[in-house]
Design a protein around this motif. Structure first.
Motif, PDB file in Angstrom:
ATOM      1  N   VAL A 197       1.667   5.059  10.135  1.00  0.00           N
ATOM      2  CA  VAL A 197       1.098   4.856  11.471  1.00  0.00           C
ATOM      3  C   VAL A 197       0.300   3.559  11.514  1.00  0.00           C
ATOM      4  O   VAL A 197       0.452   2.743  12.439  1.00  0.00           O
ATOM      5  N   CYS A 198      -0.552   3.347  10.510  1.00  0.00           N
ATOM      6  CA  CYS A 198      -1.367   2.132  10.500  1.00  0.00           C
ATOM      7  C   CYS A 198      -0.494   0.889  10.403  1.00  0.00           C
ATOM      8  O   CYS A 198      -0.783  -0.133  11.049  1.00  0.00           O
ATOM      9  N   TYR A 199       0.559   0.968   9.617  1.00  0.00           N
ATOM     10  CA  TYR A 199       1.445  -0.190   9.500  1.00  0.00           C
ATOM     11  C   TYR A 199       2.211  -0.420  10.802  1.00  0.00           C
ATOM     12  O   TYR A 199       2.344  -1.561  11.262  1.00  0.00           O
ATOM     13  N   ALA A 200       2.702   0.661  11.413  1.00  0.00           N
ATOM     14  CA  ALA A 200       3.477   0.522  12.649  1.00  0.00           C
ATOM     15  C   ALA A 200       2.637  -0.042  13.782  1.00  0.00           C
ATOM     16  O   ALA A 200       3.158  -0.774  14.639  1.00  0.00           O
ATOM     17  N   LEU A 201       1.345   0.264  13.811  1.00  0.00           N
ATOM     18  CA  LEU A 201       0.480  -0.246  14.873  1.00  0.00           C
ATOM     19  C   LEU A 201       0.328  -1.758  14.829  1.00  0.00           C
ATOM     20  O   LEU A 201      -0.159  -2.366  15.785  1.00  0.00           O
ATOM     21  N   GLN A 202       0.734  -2.370  13.723  1.00  0.00           N
ATOM     22  CA  GLN A 202       0.675  -3.828  13.646  1.00  0.00           C
ATOM     23  C   GLN A 202       1.771  -4.498  14.466  1.00  0.00           C
ATOM     24  O   GLN A 202       1.703  -5.702  14.716  1.00  0.00           O
ATOM     25  N   GLY A 203       2.777  -3.707  14.850  1.00  0.00           N
ATOM     26  CA  GLY A 203       3.812  -4.237  15.715  1.00  0.00           C
ATOM     27  C   GLY A 203       5.047  -4.702  14.980  1.00  0.00           C
ATOM     28  O   GLY A 203       5.050  -4.897  13.761  1.00  0.00           O
ATOM     29  N   THR A 204       6.110  -4.855  15.740  1.00  0.00           N
ATOM     30  CA  THR A 204       7.396  -5.252  15.161  1.00  0.00           C
ATOM     31  C   THR A 204       7.361  -6.685  14.634  1.00  0.00           C
ATOM     32  O   THR A 204       8.117  -7.016  13.715  1.00  0.00           O
ATOM     33  N   GLY A 228       2.427  13.169   1.199  1.00  0.00           N
ATOM     34  CA  GLY A 228       2.971  13.126   2.550  1.00  0.00           C
ATOM     35  C   GLY A 228       1.934  12.705   3.573  1.00  0.00           C
ATOM     36  O   GLY A 228       2.231  11.923   4.496  1.00  0.00           O
ATOM     37  N   LEU A 229       0.710  13.208   3.443  1.00  0.00           N
ATOM     38  CA  LEU A 229      -0.354  12.822   4.370  1.00  0.00           C
ATOM     39  C   LEU A 229      -0.680  11.337   4.244  1.00  0.00           C
ATOM     40  O   LEU A 229      -0.860  10.640   5.245  1.00  0.00           O
ATOM     41  N   VAL A 230      -0.757  10.869   3.000  1.00  0.00           N
ATOM     42  CA  VAL A 230      -1.045   9.445   2.790  1.00  0.00           C
ATOM     43  C   VAL A 230       0.078   8.589   3.373  1.00  0.00           C
ATOM     44  O   VAL A 230      -0.169   7.574   4.034  1.00  0.00           O
ATOM     45  N   LEU A 231       1.320   9.013   3.153  1.00  0.00           N
ATOM     46  CA  LEU A 231       2.457   8.271   3.701  1.00  0.00           C
ATOM     47  C   LEU A 231       2.407   8.235   5.226  1.00  0.00           C
ATOM     48  O   LEU A 231       2.667   7.186   5.847  1.00  0.00           O
ATOM     49  N   ALA A 232       2.076   9.357   5.842  1.00  0.00           N
ATOM     50  CA  ALA A 232       2.008   9.400   7.301  1.00  0.00           C
ATOM     51  C   ALA A 232       0.929   8.463   7.834  1.00  0.00           C
ATOM     52  O   ALA A 232       1.151   7.721   8.805  1.00  0.00           O
ATOM     53  N   VAL A 233      -0.257   8.479   7.216  1.00  0.00           N
ATOM     54  CA  VAL A 233      -1.349   7.611   7.671  1.00  0.00           C
ATOM     55  C   VAL A 233      -0.970   6.142   7.498  1.00  0.00           C
ATOM     56  O   VAL A 233      -1.166   5.314   8.403  1.00  0.00           O
ATOM     57  N   LEU A 234      -0.406   5.804   6.329  1.00  0.00           N
ATOM     58  CA  LEU A 234      -0.023   4.414   6.088  1.00  0.00           C
ATOM     59  C   LEU A 234       1.070   3.958   7.054  1.00  0.00           C
ATOM     60  O   LEU A 234       1.045   2.825   7.546  1.00  0.00           O
ATOM     61  N   LEU A 292       0.820  -1.216   0.000  1.00  0.00           N
ATOM     62  CA  LEU A 292       0.000   0.000   0.000  1.00  0.00           C
ATOM     63  C   LEU A 292       0.855   1.268   0.000  1.00  0.00           C
ATOM     64  O   LEU A 292       0.360   2.343  -0.335  1.00  0.00           O
ATOM     65  N   PHE A 293       2.127   1.165   0.373  1.00  0.00           N
ATOM     66  CA  PHE A 293       3.007   2.329   0.282  1.00  0.00           C
ATOM     67  C   PHE A 293       3.176   2.790  -1.164  1.00  0.00           C
ATOM     68  O   PHE A 293       3.668   3.896  -1.404  1.00  0.00           O
ATOM     69  N   ALA A 294       2.769   1.963  -2.121  1.00  0.00           N
ATOM     70  CA  ALA A 294       2.810   2.378  -3.524  1.00  0.00           C
ATOM     71  C   ALA A 294       1.861   3.546  -3.793  1.00  0.00           C
ATOM     72  O   ALA A 294       2.036   4.273  -4.778  1.00  0.00           O
ATOM     73  N   ILE A 295       0.861   3.749  -2.923  1.00  0.00           N
ATOM     74  CA  ILE A 295      -0.064   4.870  -3.122  1.00  0.00           C
ATOM     75  C   ILE A 295       0.669   6.195  -2.955  1.00  0.00           C
ATOM     76  O   ILE A 295       0.624   7.067  -3.829  1.00  0.00           O
ATOM     77  N   SER A 296       1.353   6.361  -1.829  1.00  0.00           N
ATOM     78  CA  SER A 296       2.092   7.610  -1.607  1.00  0.00           C
ATOM     79  C   SER A 296       3.245   7.738  -2.595  1.00  0.00           C
ATOM     80  O   SER A 296       3.565   8.841  -3.060  1.00  0.00           O
ATOM     81  N   PHE A 297       3.870   6.632  -2.942  1.00  0.00           N
ATOM     82  CA  PHE A 297       4.964   6.637  -3.925  1.00  0.00           C
ATOM     83  C   PHE A 297       4.461   7.117  -5.284  1.00  0.00           C
ATOM     84  O   PHE A 297       5.102   7.943  -5.954  1.00  0.00           O
ATOM     85  N   GLY A 298       3.302   6.622  -5.697  1.00  0.00           N
ATOM     86  CA  GLY A 298       2.737   7.047  -6.969  1.00  0.00           C
ATOM     87  C   GLY A 298       2.345   8.512  -6.981  1.00  0.00           C
ATOM     88  O   GLY A 298       2.558   9.223  -7.972  1.00  0.00           O
TER      89      GLY A 298
END
Length: 347
Positions: free
Chosen positions: A59-66, A51-57, A15-21
């Motif tokens: 945070v959501c990805y990080a909340l899944q844990g290490t 940048g906003l999309v990257l920040a949201v993605l 999904l990081f491809a969204i902000s990349f695109g």
């Protein structure tokens, strides 16, 4: 991790491809401005959205844990897409440097270091892991090839020419090595699964991104290298046209964002050539290219929002399997008793 976070849908790294695109679209608009003299507010606004999309993605990805991060770093399919986050940071930092040079340059260096670390880790992981050819797909270009060429462009834009040349070397050498492996897999092994067919668009990104980086390093001069990269970019665009019937059979999915940055890079590179050569009807070509790209991205963005509203954007999280209890060791077998010696034999 609490139960609420555990019950969230899976946020896959592709999904990081969204902000990349979106960052790629902003770069194409900036390239179009050289011919059309459009306002800088347009690419700046798209960069803010990216940048906003990257920040949201993030945070959501990080909340899944290490645990999820470590699993994805070793995943045969998803691992390359983790590099998109720091690569996007470099692109956005380059835009930021136009307005706040010191801050943008510092953020760029941070993104470059993160990209290098991810690329180094994944390359080492792929060496020691038990991979097979069917695991490979064009997304394997992302960590070192796209990462190297994007880093080269961004570093050159903020005046770090030596660093840009080193990054260009990483991108070029990894392109030759990884690219031959991927083409071998695509030519002579089984077809890609349908969800990963859109990654075939990534095949045309390396020559375009390399050409953009080369122009940034070399001051936009035409020479053997720039013409060679342009020629290969044209070939890869023709390859994409041949695959168009295959793409048209696909059902829309978030993986379609793999098309966006690749076509944005080709559009950006084409617009840079138009600004350099100033052919007849240059403004018309530039308007056609940037309009087509923007409409294309808008369609994919709208369809992505429709998926999100319908709850079909994110795959369901696979429940974690219970960890089995360690096996209980069996009791040791009794030691064999010594053979009894007949009494007569001792006499």
């Amino acid at each position: 991790m609490n139960d609420g976070v555990r019950d969230w849908p899976r946020v896959p790294p592709n999904l990081f491809a969204i902000s990349f695109g979106l960052a790629g679209l902003a770069g194409a608009w900036r390239a179009a401005g050289r011919t059309l003299h459009t306002a800088e507010a347009v690419p700046d606004a798209i960069s803010v959205l990216a940048g906003l999309v990257l920040a949201v993605l993030t945070v959501c990805y990080a909340l899944q844990g290490t645990r999820t991060l470590l699993a994805d770093l070793r995943h045969r399919i998803f691992s390359p897409f983790l590099s998109l986050a720091p690569i996007t940071v470099m692109l956005l930092a380059t835009t930021l440097a136009v307005h706040w040079f010191a801050l943008g340059r510092a953020l760029l260096l941070a993104g470059l270091v993160a990209t290098l670390l991810v690329g180094g880790f994944l390359t080492g992981e792929w060496i020691v892991a038990d991979l097979d050819h069917d695991s490979a797909h064009p997304g394997y270009f992302l960590p070192t090839v796209a990462g190297g060429f994007v880093a080269a462009y961004c570093a050159a834009e903020v005046g770090l020419k030596g660093l840009a040349e080193a990054a260009f070397g990483i991108g070029a050498l990894c392109w030759s090595l990884v690219g031959s492996t991927i083409l071998n897999r695509l030519f002579f092994h089984s077809k890609l699964p349908e969800p990963f067919v859109p990654t075939l668009a990534i095949e045309m990104a390396p020559p375009a991104v390399a050409g953009i980086a080369y122009f940034a390093i070399d001051g936009g001069r035409r020479d053997l290298v720039s013409h060679a990269l342009a020629g290969y970019a044209v070939l890869m665009v023709l390859v994409q046209i041949r695959m168009l019937p295959t793409f048209l059979k696909l059902r829309f999915a978030p993986g379609f964002w793999a098309f966006v940055f690749s076509w944005a890079a080709v559009a950006n590179y084409s617009l840079q050539w138009i600004a350099l050569d100033r052919p007849p009807f240059a403004r018309g070509y530039a308007v056609l290219i940037i309009t087509a790209l923007t409409v294309f991205v808008a369609i994919i963005a709208v369809r992505t929002v429709i998926l999100a509203v319908g709850g079909r954007l994110l795959p369901p999280r696979t429940p974690a399997l219970p960890i089995p209890a360690p096996p209980v060791p069996a009791p040791p077998a009794p030691a064999p008793s010594a053979p009894r010696i007949p009494e007569e034999s001792t006499r």
